[in-house]
Motif scaffolding. Sequence first.
Motif, PDB file in Angstrom:
ATOM      1  N   LEU A  39       3.496  31.177  46.058  1.00  0.00           N
ATOM      2  CA  LEU A  39       3.031  31.397  47.422  1.00  0.00           C
ATOM      3  C   LEU A  39       3.318  30.192  48.292  1.00  0.00           C
ATOM      4  O   LEU A  39       3.144  29.053  47.856  1.00  0.00           O
ATOM      5  N   ASP A  40       3.715  30.432  49.521  1.00  0.00           N
ATOM      6  CA  ASP A  40       3.814  29.357  50.493  1.00  0.00           C
ATOM      7  C   ASP A  40       2.422  29.156  51.094  1.00  0.00           C
ATOM      8  O   ASP A  40       1.828  30.077  51.634  1.00  0.00           O
ATOM      9  N   VAL A  41       1.883  27.936  50.947  1.00  0.00           N
ATOM     10  CA  VAL A  41       0.524  27.668  51.443  1.00  0.00           C
ATOM     11  C   VAL A  41       0.534  26.737  52.649  1.00  0.00           C
ATOM     12  O   VAL A  41      -0.487  26.166  53.011  1.00  0.00           O
ATOM     13  N   THR A  42       1.700  26.576  53.265  1.00  0.00           N
ATOM     14  CA  THR A  42       1.783  25.733  54.452  1.00  0.00           C
ATOM     15  C   THR A  42       0.933  26.293  55.577  1.00  0.00           C
ATOM     16  O   THR A  42       0.327  25.559  56.351  1.00  0.00           O
ATOM     17  N   THR A  73      -9.929  25.215  51.769  1.00  0.00           N
ATOM     18  CA  THR A  73      -8.905  26.259  51.711  1.00  0.00           C
ATOM     19  C   THR A  73      -7.663  25.752  50.993  1.00  0.00           C
ATOM     20  O   THR A  73      -7.467  24.549  50.827  1.00  0.00           O
ATOM     21  N   LEU A  74      -6.819  26.680  50.576  1.00  0.00           N
ATOM     22  CA  LEU A  74      -5.561  26.302  49.931  1.00  0.00           C
ATOM     23  C   LEU A  74      -4.729  25.424  50.857  1.00  0.00           C
ATOM     24  O   LEU A  74      -4.151  24.418  50.430  1.00  0.00           O
ATOM     25  N   GLN A  75      -4.661  25.816  52.118  1.00  0.00           N
ATOM     26  CA  GLN A  75      -3.865  25.065  53.080  1.00  0.00           C
ATOM     27  C   GLN A  75      -4.412  23.654  53.247  1.00  0.00           C
ATOM     28  O   GLN A  75      -3.663  22.670  53.203  1.00  0.00           O
ATOM     29  N   ALA A  78      -3.730  21.576  50.104  1.00  0.00           N
ATOM     30  CA  ALA A  78      -2.330  21.157  50.029  1.00  0.00           C
ATOM     31  C   ALA A  78      -2.088  19.948  50.924  1.00  0.00           C
ATOM     32  O   ALA A  78      -1.418  18.986  50.537  1.00  0.00           O
ATOM     33  N   HIS A  79      -2.643  19.947  52.116  1.00  0.00           N
ATOM     34  CA  HIS A  79      -2.521  18.808  53.031  1.00  0.00           C
ATOM     35  C   HIS A  79      -3.241  17.589  52.465  1.00  0.00           C
ATOM     36  O   HIS A  79      -2.766  16.454  52.603  1.00  0.00           O
ATOM     37  N   GLN A  80      -4.393  17.825  51.832  1.00  0.00           N
ATOM     38  CA  GLN A  80      -5.146  16.727  51.220  1.00  0.00           C
ATOM     39  C   GLN A  80      -4.333  16.064  50.117  1.00  0.00           C
ATOM     40  O   GLN A  80      -4.279  14.828  50.012  1.00  0.00           O
ATOM     41  N   LEU A  81      -3.688  16.870  49.279  1.00  0.00           N
ATOM     42  CA  LEU A  81      -2.841  16.320  48.224  1.00  0.00           C
ATOM     43  C   LEU A  81      -1.687  15.511  48.811  1.00  0.00           C
ATOM     44  O   LEU A  81      -1.354  14.426  48.312  1.00  0.00           O
ATOM     45  N   ALA A  82      -1.069  16.052  49.845  1.00  0.00           N
ATOM     46  CA  ALA A  82       0.051  15.344  50.470  1.00  0.00           C
ATOM     47  C   ALA A  82      -0.388  13.985  51.000  1.00  0.00           C
ATOM     48  O   ALA A  82       0.306  12.975  50.835  1.00  0.00           O
TER      49      ALA A  82
END
Length: 260
Positions: A39-42, A73-75, A78-82
């Motif tokens: 899945l794209d989670v951007t 949220t997933l989005q 994902a930003h947190q990981l980045a």
Amino acid sequence: MNITSPIKPPPQLLRADVFHGRKGKIKNAFTYKTDYVLLDVTQESTSWPTAMSHNRFNLWTIRDTDYGQGNTTLQAYAHQLANECAIPVQAHAHIQLLTMPACLGFSFNPISFWLFKNKHGQLIAIVAEVTNVGRDRHSYLCKNAHFSPITSKDTISIDKAMHVSPYQPLHGRYEFQFDVNESTVNIGIFYTNPTEGGMVAKLAGHLAPLSTKEIIISSLRLPFGALRVMFLIYFQALKLKMKGAHFRRRPTPPAQELSK
């Protein structure tokens, strides 16, 4: 960090073969089939098949609570990981999640992968999120120096930090290999330790468009989804016990959520 994605790739299905091979004096090897979704989670999802939902009961479900600390949220995660990993994700780049969905409300992901790509579509980082049967969770950042693109020829090493199998010691080292492109996924994980033979795990398969029809076919072909995978893990653990493998109690999980 501002991450935008003007063209959001549709979700994809990975029909995967999973191989586990234990090395050392007590050997054990098995292969089973399972289905993952990519899945794209951007951005928040707006185009999933009818038979798969986000945070709602369905035949397949992706739940925010099944990832990270389960509090965002997933989005956002994902930003947190980045941000936490200082991954140089650029505008118009994509972040994807390769994972097993919950099936009829039951979820269990032995390993999921967060894939970070640059604006040219090149893979520059992977966060491997590992969950053991006790529901402890730990993630490993896999990258090359300076976040140069990851190719099939690269081997990425990182120390093991969390207990996974009661028949393997806590300490040791993982080596990851990733060959991920638009049509196939081939991931290898090689675990070594100073006292026993270690383990090899592989996840490989072809990507195809995800649809309600394919989800129904998958549910008939591989019934009970993640619950079936959990059963297979316990079945292999029983086989190792019968072979005389040394059992280790589950230790306290690491306080740190991420190894990098």
